[in-house]
Design an enzyme around this catalytic site. Sequence first.
Site, short mmCIF file in Angstrom:
data_model
loop_
_atom_site.label_atom_id
_atom_site.label_comp_id
_atom_site.label_asym_id
_atom_site.label_seq_id
_atom_site.Cartn_x
_atom_site.Cartn_y
_atom_site.Cartn_z
N TRP A 171 0.83 -1.19 0.00
CA TRP A 171 0.00 0.00 0.00
C TRP A 171 0.88 1.26 0.00
O TRP A 171 1.86 1.34 0.75
CB TRP A 171 -0.92 0.00 1.22
CG TRP A 171 -1.71 1.27 1.33
CD1 TRP A 171 -2.84 1.59 0.63
CD2 TRP A 171 -1.40 2.40 2.15
NE1 TRP A 171 -3.25 2.85 0.96
CE2 TRP A 171 -2.39 3.38 1.89
CE3 TRP A 171 -0.39 2.69 3.07
CZ2 TRP A 171 -2.40 4.62 2.54
CZ3 TRP A 171 -0.39 3.93 3.70
CH2 TRP A 171 -1.40 4.87 3.44
N ASP A 336 -16.00 12.60 -2.45
CA ASP A 336 -15.48 11.31 -2.01
C ASP A 336 -16.30 10.80 -0.81
O ASP A 336 -17.47 11.16 -0.62
CB ASP A 336 -13.99 11.43 -1.69
CG ASP A 336 -13.24 10.12 -1.87
OD1 ASP A 336 -13.26 9.28 -0.95
OD2 ASP A 336 -12.63 9.92 -2.94
N ARG A 413 -10.42 -2.08 8.77
CA ARG A 413 -10.98 -0.74 8.55
C ARG A 413 -12.45 -0.68 9.01
O ARG A 413 -13.27 -0.01 8.42
CB ARG A 413 -10.84 -0.31 7.09
CG ARG A 413 -10.87 1.21 6.88
CD ARG A 413 -10.59 1.58 5.43
NE ARG A 413 -10.56 3.02 5.23
CZ ARG A 413 -11.52 3.72 4.63
NH1 ARG A 413 -12.58 3.10 4.16
NH2 ARG A 413 -11.43 5.02 4.49
N ASP A 448 -14.46 1.91 -4.96
CA ASP A 448 -13.35 1.55 -4.08
C ASP A 448 -13.52 0.15 -3.51
O ASP A 448 -14.61 -0.45 -3.56
CB ASP A 448 -13.23 2.57 -2.95
CG ASP A 448 -11.79 2.82 -2.51
OD1 ASP A 448 -10.94 1.93 -2.75
OD2 ASP A 448 -11.52 3.88 -1.93
N ASP A 516 -2.61 5.49 -3.34
CA ASP A 516 -3.00 6.50 -2.35
C ASP A 516 -1.85 7.45 -2.03
O ASP A 516 -2.06 8.47 -1.38
CB ASP A 516 -3.46 5.83 -1.06
CG ASP A 516 -4.91 5.36 -1.13
OD1 ASP A 516 -5.60 5.72 -2.10
OD2 ASP A 516 -5.36 4.64 -0.22
#
Length: 699
Positions: A171, A336, A413, A448, A516
């Site tokens: 990531w 977003d 998450r 996403d 990201d």
Amino acid sequence: MVDISEDGRTWLLSGPTSSYALHLTGADELLHLHWGPRITLADAQALAKDPLPGYRPFESPLDGREEYPVEGGPRFVRPALSVRTAERRGTEWTFQGYEAVGTEGDELRLRFDDDGLAVTLHYRMRGDVVERRVTVRNGGHARVELLRADAATWTLPDREGWRLSQLHGRWAAESRLTTAPLTYGEKVIGSRRGHTGHQHLPWVALDTDATEEHGEVYGCALGWSGSWRIAVAQLPDARVQITGGAGYDDSGLLLLQPGESYTTPVFAGLWSDGGFGGASRTWHAYQRAYVIPDAGHDRPVLFNSWEATTFDISEEQQLALARRAAGIGVELFVVDDGWFGARTSDRAGLGDWTPNPARFPHGLGPLADRVHGLGMQFGIWVEPEMVNPDSDLYRAHPDWVQYQPGRKRTELRNQLVLNLAREDVQEYLWEQLDTLLSTVPVDYVKWDFNRCFTDAGWPGEPYPQRLWVDHVRALYALLDRLRAAHPSVAFESCSGGGGRIDLGVMSRTDQVWTSDNTDPLDRLAIQHGFSQIHPARIMAAWVTDSPNTQLNGRISSLRFRFVSAMAGVLGIGGDLTGWTDQELAEARQWVDLYKEIRPVVQRGDLYRLRPPAGGLSAVQYVLGEETVVLAWLQAQSHGEPVPALRLRGLDPAASYECRETGAVHRGAVLLHHGLRPALRGDLDATVIRLRRIQAYRPN
């Protein structure tokens, strides 16, 4: 183009510069003959006269020579196909025939049968890229378990000193290019995470002595957005084979009932004699022509609200950002995360795809209309495959997630993965998203996927492991259905950055979120690796705030940030309400410049002039008469001159005018001596535009 021998047992596929040949022996052994420079059918038939070596103790003459090695018989290589029926395991097929299908007869299908198990091998040459896939059909058994069904096995010519290139990472540090000598045994890369993954892109390249622009390169790329595996094997006799497909291990893909079939994803391959750069340009041209939807239409400059606002959003706040975005020339405004359900943090709301009434009391429609009134398109962020335990959806349907009975449901998450293999989940998501796109004038959806599979169970399902494949097939079907119902809506693939980038999802989305990590210096290495396989037309890149508070705190100029992001699909993600009038005015100039060079960047041929290795790095794009060079100086020692950039892809007999200086240069000089960019100090960057004006005529 497909050429077929008179006896119907030797086949030759040819593109502009390359050929691929295979042959069926009298014992129905399908053998690889050639993959490389273009040859004739007569050449292929000559190769077929003596395709197998003689007897060697403890070795199989088939190993390293078969087109698609199956499990069973005198084989010791990794099988591409492994099946189990009630009677037996393995495959012993007989040839049934072939077909050349398609509008121009450009797809070759070879049909085999093993006591009711039908196997069809598909080949299609698109440009110099060979697309391969396999269909397995249960035509006569009570059930067939597909333990493994790879899309293809690729065979390389006999050579010494093979090197393997791959793209690895994690990531915020995806697509890092690495090259190492290939040694005896197997090198396996893949994902067991349920999605493509940040750790490896499903691509490999092999060479023996290639440079950026010279030498032979073989490349393979898999089009699958779930778990996958590519195995590169150097066999005991030094031959090299590459096998790849969906699924990471051999524990089972699917259970086929009578009449059911499974078609693998495409595993594409190419040969190039133009070095790694030539291979990349072939991949890019192939994707623009055959993979990316509407690739002839340039992607707009977007603004995304995430880094400016995170979850703390409101209609007026978004409108304030939209006004500033429109003022600097942005063409697409994207709201977003945080617009829906009880989504005030990452702990709640996923799965409830209706606007938050406190933040958007009249829904998203008024904001979308005002964004359109500012001359921009309107976009939103979604994560349909996930759900928070704190959501109306989960409270109503806790059984809709992936889970193992009697085990803790792992939250990453603060979210769980919906079991998209379930038809009721598929229908729910269709109804939610179709209603949203039908009632709000949305032009763009950022899709996403922010966690991996961990508890991939399906209580009550007779064959629960099928969810690994059927989740991806359902994702594809949902995207296809939405695109058909809403053809004016563009989609972006995102997975915490670059965690879902492959030819499969790219055939259903208009661009991908590369990483990201928006730090402009870090992005140079990420974009360098990404460009090995994928074109700038689909590579989203943002300009964000400095210091980069999201990752490393690095300070960089607006100039450096813009030129870094202009190498792909330009976006802006900083908090524009905090930018000064001077910064906004400069940003407008950069956006205007990007719009001028956008066709060349997004549709042109890419040349990597210098890799991002600490000093000067640069890329060049060529489209027709126009050339664009983007150059970055990462660091400069005192007294050290900036190197000249030797350009590529130009006509040595022509003259080229520099748009910035007005100077006219001979093509031959630019190719052989180069052009020195006007850069100075650390983290500087520039854009150079050249236009062919005439054939060079000496005085």
